[in-house]
Write a protein that holds these residues in place. Structure first.
Motif, mmCIF file in Angstrom:
data_model
loop_
_atom_site.group_PDB
_atom_site.id
_atom_site.type_symbol
_atom_site.label_atom_id
_atom_site.label_comp_id
_atom_site.label_asym_id
_atom_site.label_seq_id
_atom_site.Cartn_x
_atom_site.Cartn_y
_atom_site.Cartn_z
ATOM 1 N N ALA A 145 0.833 -1.207 0.000
ATOM 2 C CA ALA A 145 0.000 0.000 0.000
ATOM 3 C C ALA A 145 0.866 1.255 0.000
ATOM 4 O O ALA A 145 0.543 2.244 -0.663
ATOM 5 N N PHE A 146 1.972 1.221 0.716
ATOM 6 C CA PHE A 146 2.881 2.359 0.746
ATOM 7 C C PHE A 146 3.473 2.623 -0.638
ATOM 8 O O PHE A 146 3.517 3.767 -1.093
ATOM 9 N N THR A 200 0.651 4.002 -2.950
ATOM 10 C CA THR A 200 0.284 5.370 -2.578
ATOM 11 C C THR A 200 1.400 6.342 -2.928
ATOM 12 O O THR A 200 1.141 7.438 -3.432
ATOM 13 N N SER A 231 -1.662 4.871 3.476
ATOM 14 C CA SER A 231 -1.134 3.510 3.398
ATOM 15 C C SER A 231 -1.570 2.687 4.601
ATOM 16 O O SER A 231 -1.905 1.511 4.465
#
Length: 96
Positions: free
Chosen positions: A53-54, A57, A76
């Motif tokens: 997710a990091f 994003t 995130s």
């Protein structure tokens, strides 16, 4: 967000669709990979979800040209927790 003077519903929907497809492209393979070794509420899986997710994003923020690191971390974190909880709850429901 609704109080922002330049807020538009169409822009919000477009950004939502872009985020949805980006996370669909990256999160579905990760979920399939993690389902091979299923564990309920595993911290290791949460960290894997957070790292993916990091990256997604961060990529989207770099494309938009607005890199705000605390906001990237917050978004995130929310996305990884949602994917982790849904994956664990659905996995738990599948065993019943």
């Amino acid at each position: 967000m609704l109080l922002y003077p330049h807020f538009s519903y169409i822009g919000f929907i477009i950004i939502f669709i872009i985020y949805f497809f980006c996370f669909l492209i990256f999160a579905v393979p990760v979920q399939i990979w993690l389902r091979k070794r299923p564990k309920l509420f595993s911290i290791k899986q949460l960290l894997i979800y957070f790292s993916v997710a990091f990256l997604v994003t961060m990529l989207l923020f770099l494309i938009y040209g607005n890199l705000d690191f605390p906001q990237v971390l917050l978004i995130s974190s929310y996305h990884s927790i949602v994917f982790w909880l849904l994956d664990s709850i659905l996995l738990n429901a599948k065993k019943i």
